[in-house]
Scaffold this active site. Structure first.
Site, PDB file in Angstrom:
ATOM      1  N   ARG A  52      -8.940  10.809  -4.714  1.00  0.00           N
ATOM      2  CA  ARG A  52      -7.516  10.462  -4.796  1.00  0.00           C
ATOM      3  C   ARG A  52      -6.799  10.925  -3.525  1.00  0.00           C
ATOM      4  O   ARG A  52      -5.978  10.212  -2.961  1.00  0.00           O
ATOM      5  CB  ARG A  52      -6.848  11.084  -6.040  1.00  0.00           C
ATOM      6  CG  ARG A  52      -5.330  10.909  -6.021  1.00  0.00           C
ATOM      7  CD  ARG A  52      -4.617  11.151  -7.342  1.00  0.00           C
ATOM      8  NE  ARG A  52      -5.181  12.228  -8.119  1.00  0.00           N
ATOM      9  CZ  ARG A  52      -5.055  13.533  -7.837  1.00  0.00           C
ATOM     10  NH1 ARG A  52      -4.361  13.946  -6.787  1.00  0.00           N
ATOM     11  NH2 ARG A  52      -5.627  14.444  -8.612  1.00  0.00           N
ATOM     12  N   TYR A 105      10.606 -11.349  -2.094  1.00  0.00           N
ATOM     13  CA  TYR A 105       9.597 -11.613  -3.120  1.00  0.00           C
ATOM     14  C   TYR A 105      10.142 -11.248  -4.514  1.00  0.00           C
ATOM     15  O   TYR A 105      10.824 -10.224  -4.681  1.00  0.00           O
ATOM     16  CB  TYR A 105       8.370 -10.762  -2.784  1.00  0.00           C
ATOM     17  CG  TYR A 105       7.239 -10.883  -3.755  1.00  0.00           C
ATOM     18  CD1 TYR A 105       6.511 -12.056  -3.848  1.00  0.00           C
ATOM     19  CD2 TYR A 105       6.894  -9.819  -4.579  1.00  0.00           C
ATOM     20  CE1 TYR A 105       5.461 -12.172  -4.743  1.00  0.00           C
ATOM     21  CE2 TYR A 105       5.842  -9.917  -5.471  1.00  0.00           C
ATOM     22  CZ  TYR A 105       5.135 -11.104  -5.547  1.00  0.00           C
ATOM     23  OH  TYR A 105       4.097 -11.202  -6.430  1.00  0.00           O
ATOM     24  N   ASP A 178       8.844  -6.554   5.161  1.00  0.00           N
ATOM     25  CA  ASP A 178       7.643  -7.004   4.445  1.00  0.00           C
ATOM     26  C   ASP A 178       6.990  -8.059   5.330  1.00  0.00           C
ATOM     27  O   ASP A 178       7.515  -9.162   5.487  1.00  0.00           O
ATOM     28  CB  ASP A 178       8.064  -7.567   3.084  1.00  0.00           C
ATOM     29  CG  ASP A 178       6.883  -8.014   2.238  1.00  0.00           C
ATOM     30  OD1 ASP A 178       5.826  -8.361   2.803  1.00  0.00           O
ATOM     31  OD2 ASP A 178       7.024  -8.042   0.992  1.00  0.00           O
ATOM     32  N   LYS A 203      -2.879 -10.927   0.295  1.00  0.00           N
ATOM     33  CA  LYS A 203      -2.628 -12.240   0.888  1.00  0.00           C
ATOM     34  C   LYS A 203      -3.442 -12.413   2.173  1.00  0.00           C
ATOM     35  O   LYS A 203      -4.644 -12.443   2.114  1.00  0.00           O
ATOM     36  CB  LYS A 203      -1.121 -12.426   1.099  1.00  0.00           C
ATOM     37  CG  LYS A 203      -0.257 -11.959  -0.109  1.00  0.00           C
ATOM     38  CD  LYS A 203      -0.403 -12.824  -1.327  1.00  0.00           C
ATOM     39  CE  LYS A 203       0.202 -12.222  -2.585  1.00  0.00           C
ATOM     40  NZ  LYS A 203       1.586 -11.810  -2.501  1.00  0.00           N
TER      41      LYS A 203
HETATM   42  C1  LIG Z   1       2.484 -10.910  -3.187  1.00  0.00           C
HETATM   43  C2  LIG Z   1       3.616 -10.304  -2.439  1.00  0.00           C
HETATM   44  C3  LIG Z   1       4.068  -9.007  -2.717  1.00  0.00           C
HETATM   45  C4  LIG Z   1       3.510  -8.181  -3.847  1.00  0.00           C
HETATM   46  O1  LIG Z   1       2.193  -7.795  -3.620  1.00  0.00           O
HETATM   47  P1  LIG Z   1       1.131  -7.538  -4.796  1.00  0.00           P
HETATM   48  O2  LIG Z   1      -0.104  -7.231  -4.030  1.00  0.00           O
HETATM   49  O3  LIG Z   1       1.053  -8.800  -5.612  1.00  0.00           O
HETATM   50  O4  LIG Z   1       1.639  -6.390  -5.598  1.00  0.00           O
HETATM   51  C5  LIG Z   1       5.096  -8.494  -1.940  1.00  0.00           C
HETATM   52  N1  LIG Z   1       5.659  -9.211  -0.952  1.00  0.00           N
HETATM   53  C6  LIG Z   1       5.270 -10.468  -0.670  1.00  0.00           C
HETATM   54  C7  LIG Z   1       5.933 -11.221   0.425  1.00  0.00           C
HETATM   55  C8  LIG Z   1       4.240 -11.067  -1.403  1.00  0.00           C
HETATM   56  O5  LIG Z   1       3.863 -12.312  -1.115  1.00  0.00           O
END
Ligand SMILES: *Cc1c(COP(=O)(O)O)cnc(C)c1O
Length: 396
Positions: A52, A105, A178, A203
């Protein structure tokens, strides 16, 4: 024009990924161990005592990420949202305002408005594509954090990071970006003035639709806002993230970290190819009789085109089309054969989705609702002619 900053492909392959010193294995091993033996009580052999708190596979991924985003420290998380949750708890306290782009998001919107708002933070939406309005909102709300995405989802608008970082800092706010939609191969927000970068590694970074993960990368030496000290007593943002992540246990499993590091090695070729195909698709459907509007920052008449050219290398891997009406949009999503109807993006497989009833359904009826005529395409690595043909037959 100067070349926009972006991560180096060489770093994506080699940073944190040196061959194993014991066996010579060219791929760093997947260390599944939960605990690490010591020779003397309290003295770890090589810095690791319990997974952890630290794990070599996770460290390898974090070394790659901090190099690619040109940051001071990187932290891997079990999902993008758990990274966001940890960051917002480190940066803000009850009574603080978080100003956020109104098209962030959906999960970020829910975390801010349904979870953190209930714990005393005040989330306020703003328009990061209108700098005069943004400046007014910064002055009016005095936020601790300004949070945005660029390119935006699903309309692919472009926020000017360089100018927004100046406005945020002048107003005493940290800028969090982000970077999921661009990835460090196409855009490095820290080099453009951002303070913290957030990723859903699910992604483009993972890239193969086979893991869920997240990451934070901080600017070197970033202090907590307003001369505060954070959980664990440090006034440093990276130290506070490390402390809170260990204290709450928000860590990814080693195999997910290994998959993300593996995905990173091909990030540049995947992002560049998918962006080139997205550009071809955008060009092809401009002026198409079934298409009212193509949303893609690579098109010269896109309102964010010049800023995108200045701050990105390539214009991203997502294209959205406004069709004639909602029925046509829903039908197109059902009729594609190669583009699979599914949420998510940034993978080798092309995906299609209907934001108004899928990713952005929670915004229905609000001023920020997504038009039901819109279809979002995440462009993958299939032959681009096949992708164009697939959309053509779905629109016919
Ligand atoms: C998918 C996504 C998230 C969230 O991420 P997870 O891995 O699904 O928790 C945050 N910001 C953007 C732009 C995303 O496409």
């Amino acid at each position: 024009m100067n070349r926009p900053p972006a991560a180096r492909a060489t770093d994506a392959i080699h940073a944190g990924q040196a061959p194993d010193s014991l066996s010579g294995a060219i791929v760093p091993p997947l260390t599944l161990a939960s605990t690490f033996v010591m020779d003397t009580p309290g003295v770890p052999r090589s810095g690791y005592d319990y997974s952890r708190s630290g794990n070599p596979t996770r460290s390898a991924l974090e070394t790659a990420l901090v190099t690619l985003e040109a940051g001071g420290a990187a932290f891997a998380f079990p999902s993008g949202l758990s990274a966001e949750d940890t960051l917002l708890r480190v940066l803000t306290r009850p009574g603080d305002t978080v100003l956020f782009g109104r098209d962030v998001y959906g999960g970020t919107f829910r975390l801010l408005t349904a979870v953190l708002a209930g714990e005393g933070r005040t989330p306020v939406a703003t328009d990061v594509f209108d700098l005069a309005a943004l400046e007014r909102d910064l002055a009016r709300t005095r936020p601790v954090v300004l949070w945005l995405e660029t390119p935006s989802n699903p309309l692919l608008e472009i926020a000017d990071l360089d100018r927004i970082a100046s406005l945020a800092h002048a107003a005493g706010a940290l800028l969090v970006v982000d970077n999921t939609f661009a990835s460090p191969a196409l855009q490095q927000p820290l080099a453009l003035g951002a303070d913290v970068v957030v990723h859903s590694t699910t992604k483009l970074i993972g890239g193969h639709s086979d893991m869920v993960g997240g990451a934070l990368v901080t600017r070197p030496g970033l202090p907590l806002p307003r001369d505060r000290s954070g959980v664990g007593g440090s006034s440093d943002v990276a130290d506070s993230i490390a402390y809170l992540r260990n204290a709450t246990g928000a860590v990814p499993g080693p195999f997910d970290a290994w998959l993300a590091a593996r995905g990173l090695k091909t990030l540049h070729v995947r992002a560049e190819r998918a962006a080139a195909s997205a550009g071809r698709i955008a060009e092809h459907f401009r002026g198409h009789p079934a298409v009212r509007r193509v949303h893609y920052p690579g098109l010269p008449d896109h309102p964010g085109h010049d800023v995108a050219r200045r701050q990105m290398r390539g214009f991203g891997t997502v294209v959205s089309l406004t069709l004639r009406d909602a029925d046509a949009a829903r039908r197109a999503c059902e009729r594609t054969r190669l583009f699979a109807l599914a949420v998510s993006l940034g993978a080798v497989e092309s995906l299609v989705e209907h934001p108004a009833s899928m990713t952005h359904a929670a915004k229905e009826g609000s001023p920020d609702a997504i038009a039901p005529e819109l279809v979002r395409f995440s462009v993958g690595l299939e032959d681009v002619d096949d992708l164009v043909d697939d959309i053509e037959q779905a629109l016919a």
